[in-house]
Design an enzyme around this catalytic site. Structure first.
Site, PDB file in Angstrom:
ATOM      1  N   HIS A 236       0.829  -1.208   0.000  1.00  0.00           N
ATOM      2  CA  HIS A 236       0.000   0.000   0.000  1.00  0.00           C
ATOM      3  C   HIS A 236       0.860   1.254   0.000  1.00  0.00           C
ATOM      4  O   HIS A 236       0.568   2.220  -0.710  1.00  0.00           O
ATOM      5  CB  HIS A 236      -0.953   0.047   1.196  1.00  0.00           C
ATOM      6  CG  HIS A 236      -1.920   1.187   1.081  1.00  0.00           C
ATOM      7  ND1 HIS A 236      -3.078   1.102   0.343  1.00  0.00           N
ATOM      8  CD2 HIS A 236      -1.883   2.459   1.550  1.00  0.00           C
ATOM      9  CE1 HIS A 236      -3.722   2.252   0.377  1.00  0.00           C
ATOM     10  NE2 HIS A 236      -3.011   3.106   1.111  1.00  0.00           N
TER      11      HIS A 236
ATOM     12  N   TYR B 215       1.963   5.593  -2.546  1.00  0.00           N
ATOM     13  CA  TYR B 215       2.446   6.945  -2.283  1.00  0.00           C
ATOM     14  C   TYR B 215       3.825   7.156  -2.889  1.00  0.00           C
ATOM     15  O   TYR B 215       4.169   8.282  -3.287  1.00  0.00           O
ATOM     16  CB  TYR B 215       2.444   7.206  -0.769  1.00  0.00           C
ATOM     17  CG  TYR B 215       1.088   6.924  -0.176  1.00  0.00           C
ATOM     18  CD1 TYR B 215      -0.016   7.684  -0.547  1.00  0.00           C
ATOM     19  CD2 TYR B 215       0.885   5.860   0.698  1.00  0.00           C
ATOM     20  CE1 TYR B 215      -1.278   7.407  -0.047  1.00  0.00           C
ATOM     21  CE2 TYR B 215      -0.368   5.574   1.204  1.00  0.00           C
ATOM     22  CZ  TYR B 215      -1.451   6.348   0.829  1.00  0.00           C
ATOM     23  OH  TYR B 215      -2.694   6.061   1.310  1.00  0.00           O
TER      24      TYR B 215
ATOM     25  N   ARG C 148     -12.445  -9.848  -9.772  1.00  0.00           N
ATOM     26  CA  ARG C 148     -11.260  -9.307 -10.407  1.00  0.00           C
ATOM     27  C   ARG C 148     -10.326 -10.452 -10.790  1.00  0.00           C
ATOM     28  O   ARG C 148     -10.483 -11.585 -10.351  1.00  0.00           O
ATOM     29  CB  ARG C 148     -10.536  -8.349  -9.452  1.00  0.00           C
ATOM     30  CG  ARG C 148      -9.927  -9.051  -8.254  1.00  0.00           C
ATOM     31  CD  ARG C 148      -9.294  -8.108  -7.248  1.00  0.00           C
ATOM     32  NE  ARG C 148      -8.146  -7.410  -7.780  1.00  0.00           N
ATOM     33  CZ  ARG C 148      -7.191  -6.858  -7.023  1.00  0.00           C
ATOM     34  NH1 ARG C 148      -7.257  -6.935  -5.699  1.00  0.00           N
ATOM     35  NH2 ARG C 148      -6.170  -6.235  -7.572  1.00  0.00           N
ATOM     36  N   ARG C 149      -9.346 -10.168 -11.638  1.00  0.00           N
ATOM     37  CA  ARG C 149      -8.295 -11.117 -12.013  1.00  0.00           C
ATOM     38  C   ARG C 149      -8.849 -12.447 -12.504  1.00  0.00           C
ATOM     39  O   ARG C 149      -8.415 -13.507 -12.088  1.00  0.00           O
ATOM     40  CB  ARG C 149      -7.375 -11.375 -10.822  1.00  0.00           C
ATOM     41  CG  ARG C 149      -6.578 -10.200 -10.357  1.00  0.00           C
ATOM     42  CD  ARG C 149      -5.849 -10.536  -9.086  1.00  0.00           C
ATOM     43  NE  ARG C 149      -4.847  -9.535  -8.741  1.00  0.00           N
ATOM     44  CZ  ARG C 149      -4.140  -9.552  -7.630  1.00  0.00           C
ATOM     45  NH1 ARG C 149      -4.314 -10.519  -6.762  1.00  0.00           N
ATOM     46  NH2 ARG C 149      -3.264  -8.623  -7.382  1.00  0.00           N
TER      47      ARG C 149
ATOM     48  N   HIS D 186     -10.509   1.158  -9.345  1.00  0.00           N
ATOM     49  CA  HIS D 186      -9.878   2.139  -8.454  1.00  0.00           C
ATOM     50  C   HIS D 186      -8.399   2.307  -8.796  1.00  0.00           C
ATOM     51  O   HIS D 186      -7.886   3.432  -8.860  1.00  0.00           O
ATOM     52  CB  HIS D 186     -10.041   1.672  -7.005  1.00  0.00           C
ATOM     53  CG  HIS D 186      -9.169   2.386  -6.025  1.00  0.00           C
ATOM     54  ND1 HIS D 186      -9.437   3.661  -5.571  1.00  0.00           N
ATOM     55  CD2 HIS D 186      -8.026   2.006  -5.405  1.00  0.00           C
ATOM     56  CE1 HIS D 186      -8.498   4.037  -4.726  1.00  0.00           C
ATOM     57  NE2 HIS D 186      -7.626   3.057  -4.599  1.00  0.00           N
ATOM     58  N   PHE D 187      -7.725   1.213  -9.014  1.00  0.00           N
ATOM     59  CA  PHE D 187      -6.288   1.218  -9.266  1.00  0.00           C
ATOM     60  C   PHE D 187      -5.942   2.021 -10.514  1.00  0.00           C
ATOM     61  O   PHE D 187      -4.915   2.700 -10.573  1.00  0.00           O
ATOM     62  CB  PHE D 187      -5.828  -0.232  -9.411  1.00  0.00           C
ATOM     63  CG  PHE D 187      -4.363  -0.452  -9.187  1.00  0.00           C
ATOM     64  CD1 PHE D 187      -3.791  -0.226  -7.959  1.00  0.00           C
ATOM     65  CD2 PHE D 187      -3.560  -0.918 -10.215  1.00  0.00           C
ATOM     66  CE1 PHE D 187      -2.430  -0.444  -7.743  1.00  0.00           C
ATOM     67  CE2 PHE D 187      -2.208  -1.142 -10.012  1.00  0.00           C
ATOM     68  CZ  PHE D 187      -1.649  -0.904  -8.781  1.00  0.00           C
ATOM     69  N   HIS D 188      -6.823   1.974 -11.506  1.00  0.00           N
ATOM     70  CA  HIS D 188      -6.521   2.643 -12.763  1.00  0.00           C
ATOM     71  C   HIS D 188      -6.790   4.142 -12.728  1.00  0.00           C
ATOM     72  O   HIS D 188      -6.311   4.863 -13.618  1.00  0.00           O
ATOM     73  CB  HIS D 188      -7.297   1.989 -13.912  1.00  0.00           C
ATOM     74  CG  HIS D 188      -6.671   0.728 -14.413  1.00  0.00           C
ATOM     75  ND1 HIS D 188      -6.725  -0.466 -13.717  1.00  0.00           N
ATOM     76  CD2 HIS D 188      -5.934   0.467 -15.538  1.00  0.00           C
ATOM     77  CE1 HIS D 188      -6.078  -1.402 -14.391  1.00  0.00           C
ATOM     78  NE2 HIS D 188      -5.585  -0.864 -15.489  1.00  0.00           N
TER      79      HIS D 188
END
Length: 590
Positions: free
Chosen positions: A255, A259, A469-470, A406-408
């Protein structure tokens, strides 16, 4: 066509009061040694170009993933089957190249170059080139089993899925190389501090050093996992691995790495984007506080990814949840500060009204628009991140299509689109070459943003209905999902893949044409580092600086405090796991 000249303000900045620091835009200290400067620029260019080559391959695989969630299984086409053994190999390559290789190489070049230029210091260029070569070696070693389908482990490489030892060794070398960059930058900063006692660290160098310090702590989790657990296991030196211990060490880094990806973009948002808009950085002390808050709180937050895992106390999960929520504080400070900088520039251009000033921003400048659109996406991603971090809501979206959606819009847009925009001035600065077409670059930027927003909408929507997902959902959609009312989000996801493919073609056409063109300018003159003026500067002397500046300047002490906080938040959790190891053998699915 050359890059747009840096805008000048249509009104003069107010003169500072007597004794106050100047608000004028900083100039990078000159470097008299031309050979040294050329070598520094060259190694930075190598990092950046390697990063974009990885992104180029990764984004070509990306539309295959979008089409899969659009109900179209292109993995059965003969041309695709000859290149990729399965959907899962494609997904592994896409994730590793885009999320790990692209980001690490770009950041290593970007945040080596910036503090060196900002401080005007010399570094050991042989060591800098050695670090680049070592990182590239790690990439090539890890690439072999990935390309030959011997380490199809997806982005997180969770055991007991087992890959080839070469993959883990290559990954360890690549990540370890970034720590060599940390050492070189921090050592250079400490030398500057010794040579300039009582002076305030310049803002760009301060931000860069704080991010590298955060990464040094954050990367420990994955380094320990790979070196201590996974490499001996993959070599057959031990008979098993504890999946929960490995997963927890992964999320120590997993995580916080978000950042590490986005904060280098923050450096540009704070220090350079205002200049592109004709505005000024609002508050240098507040900017320093933002980066210190990220340094202290970015790492001890990983357990919110493990709400569903057993044998982790609810107490520790809850503590990590609240610490994750605290990350919103520096993010909100950034939203306020950067928006104020943009408004300052727009009003200097004649912008009026509560929101009418937005129309005066230089939206046709791809360098600017890429980064501001990235900021907009990060606002949306931050809102989704609060949902992901909540123990109440996480169970609804966990392991669904919501997560890659979200990741994209965080990594895929906030980080990637920022780096794409930065490269449009950084490469001319490094090489003296010209951007061939601002119009095509703008089309690439806007279509990337639109494509990612459409993709995110479709994936978030499908995730709320429980689409996993995946998974190769296109092969089973008729059986598993036929009764779900997801026709529209499925169509949106498929369309997004086409938009993003067009965007990638446009962007890489511009990028490669620029890289392959002839040098025509002196990059120091035609594309200087675009430092912004400051409304509220920190000053140069620590003794007369404000409290925020004085309290945030001792980064070494804050770095040590960060490590203590992380050990406090992970030590008891990991200690319990180590005392109750559950070793299992490895297996391969794909």
């Amino acid at each position: 066509m050359t890059t747009s000249p840096l805008p000048t303000r249509s009104r003069p900045a107010a003169a500072p009061p007597p004794g106050a620091a100047s608000t004028a835009a900083r100039q990078a200290p000159p470097i008299a040694d031309a050979a040294y400067l050329a070598s520094l620029k060259k190694v930075t260019q190598y990092y950046v170009v390697t990063a974009f080559l990885a992104l180029f391959v990764g984004v070509l695989i990306g539309p295959l993933q979008a089409l899969n969630y659009g109900g179209i299984n292109v993995y059965e086409l003969p041309i695709i089957r000859n290149l990729l053994k399965s959907y899962y190999q494609g997904l592994s390559l896409h994730g590793v190249l885009n999320a790990l290789v692209f980001t690490q190489f770009f950041i290593s070049g970007w945040m080596l170059y910036l503090p060196v230029r900002d401080l005007g210091m010399r570094i050991n260029m042989r060591f800098a080139w050695f670090t680049y070569a070592l990182m590239t070696l790690g990439l090539l070693l890890a690439a072999v089993p990935l390309l030959t389908n011997r380490s199809t482990l997806l982005y997180t490489f969770y055991p007991p899925m087992q890959g080839d030892a070469l993959f883990y060794i290559g990954a360890a070398i690549m990540v370890g190389s970034s720590l060599l960059v940390v050492g070189q930058v921090v050592n250079m900063w400490l030398r500057w501090k010794r040579e300039n006692p009582g002076r305030v660290t310049p803002l760009v160098a301060f931000m860069s050093v704080s991010v590298w310090m955060m990464w040094a702590v954050a990367s420990l989790g994955i380094v320990i996992e790979v070196v201590v657990l996974l490499i001996p296991w993959s070599l057959g030196l031990v008979g098993g691995v504890d999946p929960l211990l490995s997963k927890t060490l992964f999320w120590w880094t997993g995580h916080a790495i978000v950042y590490f990806w986005v904060l280098p973009a923050y450096i540009s948002w704070y220090a350079f984007v205002p200049r592109h808009a004709g505005g000024r950085t609002v508050s240098e002390p507040l900017t320093r506080l933002t980066f210190v808050l990220f340094l202290l709180n970015s790492v001890p937050v990983g357990l919110h990814h493990q709400y569903s895992d057993p044998n982790i106390s609810v107490l520790w999960k809850t503590l990590h949840m609240f610490l994750t929520f605290l990350i919103a504080v520096p993010s909100l400070l950034t939203a306020f500060s950067v928006t104020a900088s943009l408004e300052d520039g727009a009003r200097a251009r004649g912008g009026r009204g509560l929101v009418g000033w937005v129309t005066k921003l230089p939206w046709g400048n791809a360098i600017f628009s890429a980064q501001v659109l990235a900021m907009i996406s990060f606002i949306l991603g931050g809102a989704g991140g609060i949902v992901n971090a909540s123990s109440t809501f996480a169970g609804v979206v966990h392991n669904t299509a919501w997560i890659p959606g979200h990741f994209h819009i965080t990594v895929g847009t906030a980080t990637t689109l920022s780096f794409m925009g930065i490269a449009l001035w950084l490469i001319p600065h490094l090489t003296g070459k010209r951007l061939p077409s601002m119009r095509l670059a703008s089309w690439a930027v806007w279509t990337w943003f639109v494509g990612m927003m459409v993709f995110a909408l479709g994936m978030h929507w499908q995730g709320l209905y429980g689409v996993t997902r995946r998974a190769l959902v296109s092969a089973t959609a008729q059986d598993v999902y036929r009764d779900m009312p997801i026709g529209l989000p499925v169509a949106l996801t498929a369309i997004s893949g086409v938009i993003l493919l067009v965007s990638a073609i446009l962007y890489f056409y511009v990028l490669f044409k620029m890289l392959l063109s002839k040098r025509v300018d002196n990059g120091e003159v035609s594309a200087p580092i675009p430092y912004s003026e400051k409304i509220s500067p920190a000053g140069e002397n620590l003794a007369t600086a404000g409290k925020l500046v004085r309290y945030t300047e001792p980064l070494m002490a804050l770095w040590l405090l960060t490590l203590v906080l992380v050990l406090m938040m992970y030590g008891p959790v990991l200690g319990r796991m180590i005392a109750n190891l559950q070793l299992v053998p490895g297996w391969r699915l794909y």
